[in-house]
Design a protein around this motif. Structure first.
Motif, short mmCIF file in Angstrom:
data_model
loop_
_atom_site.label_atom_id
_atom_site.label_comp_id
_atom_site.label_asym_id
_atom_site.label_seq_id
_atom_site.Cartn_x
_atom_site.Cartn_y
_atom_site.Cartn_z
N ASP A 380 0.83 -1.21 0.00
CA ASP A 380 0.00 0.00 0.00
C ASP A 380 0.86 1.25 0.00
O ASP A 380 0.59 2.22 -0.72
N THR A 384 0.79 3.79 -3.24
CA THR A 384 0.30 5.17 -3.10
C THR A 384 1.39 6.18 -3.42
O THR A 384 1.11 7.24 -3.99
N ARG A 498 -6.10 -3.67 -4.49
CA ARG A 498 -6.92 -2.90 -3.56
C ARG A 498 -7.00 -1.44 -4.00
O ARG A 498 -6.02 -0.88 -4.51
N PRO A 499 -8.12 -0.79 -3.72
CA PRO A 499 -8.22 0.65 -4.00
C PRO A 499 -7.19 1.42 -3.16
O PRO A 499 -6.85 1.02 -2.05
N VAL A 501 -5.78 5.08 -1.39
CA VAL A 501 -6.20 6.35 -0.80
C VAL A 501 -4.98 7.26 -0.73
O VAL A 501 -3.90 6.83 -0.30
#
Length: 950
Positions: A380, A384, A498-499, A501
């Protein structure tokens, strides 16, 4: 050219003066000889270096330098290592390196080391060599700058270059030593490395050319085999000699010509073919298990190698790339510093696989069973970053860190050490990095920094890093993940699906600790004229020692001692100080450790805390510009430690991993058990159960040391380049402004008792390492160090025993690679000391080694040491005395307890003369007194034969 994009070292370069040449210009040596990288670069080398080439093609780099004063370093770099071996030569590069110490045309076998010892060079510390994949380097550290000593060093390097005798008898004698070294190095870590290399690039040459070699090759190698490799690879065009130290450059160049001009030229050896490396390799998963390995997952992809010749433009690009990698790793470090972190640590980077490929890796180190949570969090963070980029404040933080490092290099440029300059020379040879002045490096950085944007940093990172699509996934640990390879692949695929943020920008905050009360008053101020030390005390009890030097410009070495240490551990509470080293992981009251990392970016300060026997300590290096901040940090740690849960979490992770490796190797098993054996299980010196240690908390630590932080005696020492009046004023406003403290370190006489076991039965310690590995140690009780004459006698006995052990176990029997002798006399526990003989061995040779050790001891007890052996033992020790105070670190070690332990200075000043007064009879008498026939505890560390303990 091989660059590591995220290395700050790539910034060094750019000068405005022409390089100094000596001898023939580069092309005079022939077209097959390598050129200096700066010849095709717009980066000018530091004019302080002298670059030259002899007619035979051998290159050299010379630099006059006087830090440490009166010393020099000599290196012979042969541009061939294990990659230059054929299949039938695997291990011969390293074998030839060993043979350099075993006879040449001018130096009989066994005499080279002795010759150097007579000159004050200790084997291992000052005389050494190393073999890697691509190079073999011979090293001599000269303790004096006498012309005759340089002449001797160059003569020996010349002998190494082409005059080794490589006699069959000497080869047979050294064979056992090399096999012993291979046995000692054959640990779980080596096996893991082999598997990692094989998985990343199966079939590539480097996976089959580890420098330690193959047993069958080492066992069967003949003198003809070694001569073939030696003649082919050791040629002038493949050699570079480096001399950096306190000699006139002209004299060093003249000496190099005198010794090496007659080395006959020969063709440059062929470059090894590293391949094949399958750049399209992906979608493959590997699981490697060993009970000693902590859990880690690495996700990687290969990409084509890129030629990036050293230039100003290349270094600008490297800087921008490095910022991106550094920011990603900063974000990962922030996650690891949480109270409930998803992983122990993680890292993201791209590096070269020689000149055949590049590899981008995301590596996640987790607690056992935590791989999936860790992989999710790291993925993640990386995704990102690559999707949303970086904030201006993140770029500014990394630029500030780089700028400070370069500014510090400029400020201390005049006092760079011999070692630092040798490293720059070797970087030119091995990595084609042009060494330039620190001033030029800073100027180039400033020309870049103002134009760098977050968008540029992201674009550079995306361009450099291989996309981790359908990657190679490698797991290592103690137990396979549930679901095996499929689970690893599914977890990665789910993580990248996964999305995302966008990350929140973290606002910077000011440092909260700038005032500590009214400025402290100086209570006393005196000077020790013998060594130029200023001793100050403040009204609140804080002691300050000041020693100004010109040894390292713009640098201040410091150490703060606080009353306490492991003497606070009692039989009733032996783990009282177990968490001390993790105190700073708990941050400060106003700042977490992670917040401090941002606040302190670009500042030269240290934030650490540790424990010695009778004190806690915090130390490091700062600059005059950052001295005030450093002192504020120290005062804040004493007055407002954070005791945050992040520190407890880090402690428990470390404990869990530590206890799973207790018996992974003979050395680890010995270290875990010996305290209890020698103390009859006194809990203060014995390893406690994992459950007991892991149960410790910051509440327990605060109860144990809180009063020490608040009121314990303090002694702070500053050594280096600073103004004394300014330093006193800054201390008065920080440590000197704290509430009143105890003036003296407490004796704690009731906890200074330490007994050596009376049980002389044979002790056997099991280990889980390789089944052919064993360790033998004989340990005698001696006494404390209060008698300086006896202490110096025991120091020499240790060195003589070391020489005797090497002759017996290494040279004559070939059973041990690095046998050791050690004398340890306590300054803390009255009457306590030990003397030991140690060897790592083949499990079937323990009895033979025991007999050999006993023979050594019997000679030490019954025969006076001969003059030559005594001189070879004593001369390196005398050189240590002569060179001890040629660095800030040496001064700090001497004076950091000048007020609480002034006798240590007296001992040092008397040490050299005392060493000269030690006689052979005094050494023999000490051996007879302490190394008695029935006085030793014999420890055998042997492979575990039964089932694993629960």
């Amino acid at each position: 050219m091989r660059f590591t994009p995220f290395a700050v070292a790539l910034l060094v370069g750019l000068s405005f003066a022409a390089p100094a040449y000596a001898g023939e210009p580069p092309e005079a040596a022939g077209s097959d000889a390598p050129v200096w990288p700066f010849e095709t670069s717009d980066i000018e080398p530091d004019p302080g270096f002298v670059f030259g080439r002899l007619d035979n093609g051998m290159r050299y780099i010379v630099r006059t330098n006087d830090r440490p004063e009166g010393t020099a370093l000599v290196r012979l770099h042969i541009g061939s290592g294990s990659l230059s071996e054929t299949e039938s030569e695997r291990g011969l590069a390293h074998f030839v390196e060993h043979m350099a110490f075993n006879g040449s045309k001018r130096i009989p076998e066994g005499e080279m080391i002795k010759l150097l010892e007579r000159e004050g060079l200790a084997f291992g510390a000052d005389t050494n060599a190393s073999t890697g994949f691509e190079a073999t380097t011979y090293k001599l550290d000269l303790p004096r700058n006498e012309p005759a000593l340089l002449d001797t060093a160059l003569m020996l390097m010349r002998e190494t270059a082409s005059e080794l005798t490589l006699s069959p008898e000497a080869i047979d004698r050294e064979r056992g030593v090399i096999l012993a070294e291979r046995r000692d190095r054959n640990t779980y870590a080596l096996k893991e490395l082999i598997d990692r290399l094989d998985f990343a690039a199966p079939g590539a040459l480097h996976t089959q050319r580890l420098p330690i070699g193959l047993p069958e090759v080492l066992e069967g190698a003949t003198d003809a085999d070694l001569r073939g490799f030696y003649a082919r690879e050791y040629v002038p065009a493949n050699a570079v000699l480096v001399v950096v130290g306190d000699y006139p450059a002209e004299a060093a160049v003249s000496a190099i010509n005198r010794h090496f001009a007659d080395w006959r030229p020969a063709p440059m050896p062929a470059e090894p073919d590293i391949g094949p490396i399958d750049l399209a390799r992906g979608g493959v998963t590997d699981i490697f298990l060993d009970p000693a390995l902590s859990e880690a997952v690495t996700v990687s992809r290969l990409a084509p190698w890129q030629e990036r010749s050293d230039s100003i433009a290349t270094r600008r690009d490297n800087l921008i790339r490095s910022l991106g990698y550094d920011i990603v790793n900063r974000r990962l470090a922030r996650l690891a510093a949480q109270a409930d972190p998803p992983f122990r640590s993680a890292g993201f980077g791209t590096g070269d696989v020689f000149e055949d490929a590049r590899t981008t890796n995301l590596t996640v180190n987790t607690i056992d069973g935590g791989w999936q949570r860790g992989l999710d969090a790291a993925a993640d963070t990386l995704r990102t970053a690559l999707a949303y980029g970086f904030s201006p404040s993140e770029v500014a933080e990394q630029l500030a860190t780089t700028r400070t490092a370069l500014e510090n290099s400029v400020a201390s440029a005049e006092t760079r050490t011999n070692a630092a300059l040798v490293n720059s020379a070797l970087a030119l040879i091995e990595d084609e990095l042009v060494p330039s002045t620190p001033e030029a490096s800073l100027a180039r950085f400033e020309s870049f920094a103002g134009t760098i944007t977050p968008e540029q940093v992201l674009a550079a990172l995306l361009d450099d890093a291989a996309t981790l699509a359908d990657p190679l996934i490698r797991f290592r640990g103690r137990a396979a993940p549930e679901g095996g390879e499929r689970a690893l692949r599914d977890a990665w695929n789910a993580a990248v699906a996964r999305p995302m943020v966008a990350p929140e920008e973290i606002a910077a905050m000011p440092f909260a600790y700038t005032r500590f009360g009214p400025q402290g008053a100086v209570a006393s101020d005196r000077i020790d004229e013998r060594i130029g030390l200023r001793a100050v005390s403040f009204a609140n009890g804080v002691r300050l020692n000041l020693k100004t030097t010109a040894l390292s410009k713009d640098r201040i070495s410091f150490r703060m001692h606080l009353d306490g240490g492991s003497l606070l551990d009692t039989r009733q509470n032996p783990n009282a100080t177990a968490m001390v080293n993790f105190l700073t992981a708990g941050g400060l009251g106003a700042h977490s450790q992670d917040e401090l990392a941002t606040i302190l970016a670009g500042r030269t300060v240290s934030f650490g805390f540790g424990s010695a026997a009778d004190s806690f300590s915090a130390g490091g290096t700062t600059t005059p510009r950052d001295l005030e901040l450093q002192l504020q940090l120290l005062a804040a740690l004493l007055s407002d430690p954070g005791y945050r849960p992040e520190g407890e979490s880090r402690f428990r992770q470390t404990v869990a991993n530590f206890y799973k490796t207790l018996d992974a190797t003979p050395a680890a098993a010995y270290s875990s058990a010996i305290g209890g054996i020698l103390s009859d299980n006194d809990p203060r010196f014995s390893l406690q159960s994992e459950e007991t240690v892991a149960a410790q908390s910051f509440d327990d630590l605060e109860a144990a040391i809180g009063d020490r932080l608040a009121s314990g005696a303090i002694e702070l020492t500053l050594v280096g380049d600073f103004d004394e009046a300014t330093a006193i004023d800054l201390v008065a406003r920080t440590l000197g402004a704290l509430p009143s403290r105890e003036g003296d370190f407490l004796p704690r006489a009731g906890n200074r008792d330490r007994r050596f076991t009376a049980d002389r039965s044979l002790r056997t310690i099991p280990h889980r390492g390789e089944p052919d590995q064993a360790m033998l140690r004989l340990i005698w009780p001696t006494t404390d160090d209060s008698d300086l004459e006896l202490y110096l006698t025991m120091e020499l006995l240790e060195r003589i025993a070391q020489l005797e052990l090497q002759d017996e176990l290494r040279e004559r029997l070939g059973q041990a690679y690095s046998p050791d002798a050690g004398s340890s006399q306590s300054s803390i526990y009255p009457g306590y000391g030990t003397f030991s003989l140690t060897a790592s061995l083949d499990v079937g040779k323990v009895d033979d080694a025991r007999a050999a050790m006993q023979q050594v001891v019997e000679r030490l007890r019954s025969e006076a040491t001969d003059p030559d052996t005594l001189e070879r033992a004593r001369r390196p020790l005398l050189e240590q005395f002569d060179n001890a105070l040629k660095s800030n670190g040496g001064w700090l070690s001497l004076v950091d307890r000048a007020q609480s332990k002034p006798h240590e200075i007296d001992r040092f000043l008397a040490g050299k003369d005392g060493t000269l007064r030690v006689t052979p009879e005094m050494i023999r008498a000490a051996a007879e007194s302490f190394l008695t026939n029935d006085g030793a505890v014999e420890i055998r560390v042997l492979p575990r034969t039964g089932p694993e303990p629960e």
